[in-house]
Design a protein around this motif. Structure first.
Motif, PDB file in Angstrom:
ATOM      1  N   ASN A 121       0.818  -1.220   0.000  1.00 45.27           N
ATOM      2  CA  ASN A 121       0.000   0.000   0.000  1.00 45.27           C
ATOM      3  C   ASN A 121       0.848   1.265   0.000  1.00 45.27           C
ATOM      4  O   ASN A 121       0.365   2.347  -0.359  1.00 45.27           O
ATOM      5  N   ALA A 122       2.123   1.135   0.373  1.00 48.84           N
ATOM      6  CA  ALA A 122       3.047   2.274   0.365  1.00 48.84           C
ATOM      7  C   ALA A 122       3.637   2.520  -1.024  1.00 48.84           C
ATOM      8  O   ALA A 122       4.450   3.420  -1.198  1.00 48.84           O
ATOM      9  N   GLY A 123       3.227   1.695  -1.996  1.00 51.34           N
ATOM     10  CA  GLY A 123       3.692   1.910  -3.362  1.00 51.34           C
ATOM     11  C   GLY A 123       4.870   1.050  -3.769  1.00 51.34           C
ATOM     12  O   GLY A 123       5.459   1.273  -4.835  1.00 51.34           O
ATOM     13  N   ILE A 124       5.212   0.088  -2.948  1.00 51.25           N
ATOM     14  CA  ILE A 124       6.300  -0.829  -3.271  1.00 51.25           C
ATOM     15  C   ILE A 124       5.771  -1.916  -4.213  1.00 51.25           C
ATOM     16  O   ILE A 124       4.691  -2.460  -3.996  1.00 51.25           O
ATOM     17  N   GLY A 125       6.567  -2.255  -5.251  1.00 56.07           N
ATOM     18  CA  GLY A 125       6.102  -3.217  -6.238  1.00 56.07           C
ATOM     19  C   GLY A 125       6.702  -4.602  -6.125  1.00 56.07           C
ATOM     20  O   GLY A 125       6.169  -5.563  -6.687  1.00 56.07           O
ATOM     21  N   TYR A 126       7.819  -4.706  -5.408  1.00 52.21           N
ATOM     22  CA  TYR A 126       8.513  -5.991  -5.320  1.00 52.21           C
ATOM     23  C   TYR A 126       9.404  -5.982  -4.089  1.00 52.21           C
ATOM     24  O   TYR A 126       9.688  -4.915  -3.508  1.00 52.21           O
ATOM     25  N   ALA A 127       9.849  -7.169  -3.686  1.00 59.06           N
ATOM     26  CA  ALA A 127      10.770  -7.273  -2.555  1.00 59.06           C
ATOM     27  C   ALA A 127      11.664  -8.488  -2.732  1.00 59.06           C
ATOM     28  O   ALA A 127      11.236  -9.523  -3.255  1.00 59.06           O
TER      29      ALA A 127
END
Length: 207
Positions: A26-32
């Motif tokens: 939800n913070a705008g991160i697309g991958y990890a």
């Protein structure tokens, strides 16, 4: 790829503790990327939780191995392969994190041993691995014969990272080790993918 198209990501290990992956998305991160293993036997205590949680939150996921230069590359590769198990459709390529030199294993050089790890993992997982490194370390200890592997470069405090010998572009850039992202307690490494989300999804599928 369009120069202005990027996707934000993070990479984590047990140092981040329990991560709220829904909040991260939800913070705008697309991958990890999550640390899986280190050396011959170590398995990150949060890996399985992170590995499942990243996917459940709808993020693209990748796993990395911290390479110990004085350990057997095949044993290290098998530790990583056993821990990750297999890659699902859409997972990012496996990563070797090579950033420390403690001497060579046996009579072979670091360059040869890293290549052995890469070959072993590629054969077992059916996917060409990526290389994570910093330019100064790489240029001191490695050579320019690894350009077939996608580069995840680490360099902080610059507007563009320096490319290690052998590469003409970076795919991921770890641009900070002190980022702040909702869902993660304390500092976290932040990363940039050089392309759009569609590019990233294509890269993930293109194993």
């Amino acid at each position: 790829m369009a120069n202005n198209a990027t996707v934000q990501g993070i990479d984590v290990s047990h140092y981040q503790g329990t991560v709220n992956w829904t909040a991260v998305k939800n913070a705008g991160i697309g991958y990890a990327f999550a640390k899986a293993t280190d050396g011959n036997t170590y398995v990150d205590t949060q890996f399985q939780t992170n590995w499942a949680g990243i996917k459940a939150a709808g993020l693209l996921r990748g796993a990395y191995h911290f390479y110990e230069s004085n350990d057997d590359p095949v044993t290290q590769a098998n530790n990583f392969i056993k821990t990750v198990g297999s890659l699902a459709t859409g997972d990012l390529p496996p990563v070797i994190d090579i950033e420390a030199y403690k001497g060579d294993f046996g009579s072979t050089t670091l360059v040869a041993n890293v290549q052995t790890w890469l070959n072993t993992v590629e054969q077992a997982l059916g996917c060409t691995p990526m290389i994570y490194t910093g330019p100064s370390f790489w240029n001191q200890y490695m050579n320019n014969s690894f350009s077939r592997y996608a580069l995840w470069v680490a360099q902080y405090g610059v507007t563009q990272p320096k490319l290690p010998n052998g590469w003409s572009k970076w795919t991921f850039w770890q641009n900070s080790e002190s980022g702040t992202v909702a869902g993660v307690t304390g500092n976290v490494d932040t990363d940039i993918f050089a392309g759009s989300m569609a590019d990233l999804q294509a890269f993930a599928r293109n194993k």
